[in-house]
Design an enzyme around this catalytic site. Structure first.
Site, short mmCIF file in Angstrom:
data_model
loop_
_atom_site.label_atom_id
_atom_site.label_comp_id
_atom_site.label_asym_id
_atom_site.label_seq_id
_atom_site.Cartn_x
_atom_site.Cartn_y
_atom_site.Cartn_z
N SER A 157 0.50 4.23 -7.69
CA SER A 157 0.90 2.90 -7.22
C SER A 157 1.33 1.95 -8.33
CB SER A 157 -0.23 2.27 -6.40
OG SER A 157 -0.27 2.86 -5.12
N LYS A 214 4.85 0.72 -8.15
CA LYS A 214 5.21 -0.48 -7.37
C LYS A 214 5.47 -1.68 -8.27
CE LYS A 214 2.89 1.30 -3.35
NZ LYS A 214 1.61 1.83 -3.02
N SER A 268 -0.17 -3.07 -1.03
CA SER A 268 0.26 -1.85 -1.71
C SER A 268 1.03 -0.95 -0.75
CB SER A 268 -0.94 -1.09 -2.31
OG SER A 268 -0.51 -0.07 -3.17
#
Length: 185
Positions: free
Chosen positions: A54, A57, A117
């Protein structure tokens, strides 16, 4: 006033003790930097290739924030949610739970990425900006190279496992510094 000075001294004492101590970090790779001075306080195998998951991102948000800053994108712009993005709105994935065909603003997609997220919001934003997630990943990798991330390649906008999505903690540090310095809000 005295409370702030005490806290400052306490934090400096803690960090000084932390850095001078022989740390036993169980992670395979790590890096710790004093943001203001740029001094690396601790590192452990910072250039080993990892899957950024993640952390990917962060770059997705950077691309959007850069486009907003340049005037090529606005927070009010809306993108239509594709089936590909919607399919990530399921149990087991981080998601903002958007629906196929919805018109969602860039601002809300960014909130979906930053707060939830959301993998679905990453794909929707990527497709809205570049047409396809694959084209967006090319933009991400080019931006990574531009800011000095020498050991990074992005294969998607969300960090969902892909062997062609890799980075290092040193490169993630560079990316994070870029975000904080260029888009502090």
């Amino acid at each position: 006033m005295y409370k702030k000075i005490f806290i400052f001294i306490l934090v400096n004492y803690f960090l000084t003790g932390l850095v001078s101590a022989n740390l036993n970090v169980k992670a395979r790779t790590a890096i710790l930097q004093d943001f203001h001075s740029g001094e690396i306080l601790y590192e452990k195998e910072p250039d080993i290739s990892i899957y950024p998951a993640s952390m990917t991102k962060i770059m997705t948000a950077i691309i959007a924030f850069d486009l907003i800053k340049s005037g090529d994108l606005t927070l009010d712009e809306k993108f239509i949610i594709s089936e590909k993005a919607w399919r990530l709105s399921t149990s087991g994935y981080s998601s903002m739970f958007i629906m196929v065909g919805d018109n969602v603003s860039v601002e809300n997609l960014l909130k979906g990425i930053i707060v939830a997220s959301g993998n679905d919001s990453c794909v929707a934003l990527a497709e809205g900006i570049a047409g396809t997630e694959e084209e967006f990943a090319i933009l991400m990798t080019a931006k990574a190279q531009e800011i000095g991330m020498e050991n990074t390649n992005f294969a998607n906008s969300s960090g969902i496992n892909d062997p062609d999505n890799y980075s290092t903690v040193r490169d993630i540090l560079l990316m994070s510094n870029y975000l904080i310095k260029n888009h502090p809000k």
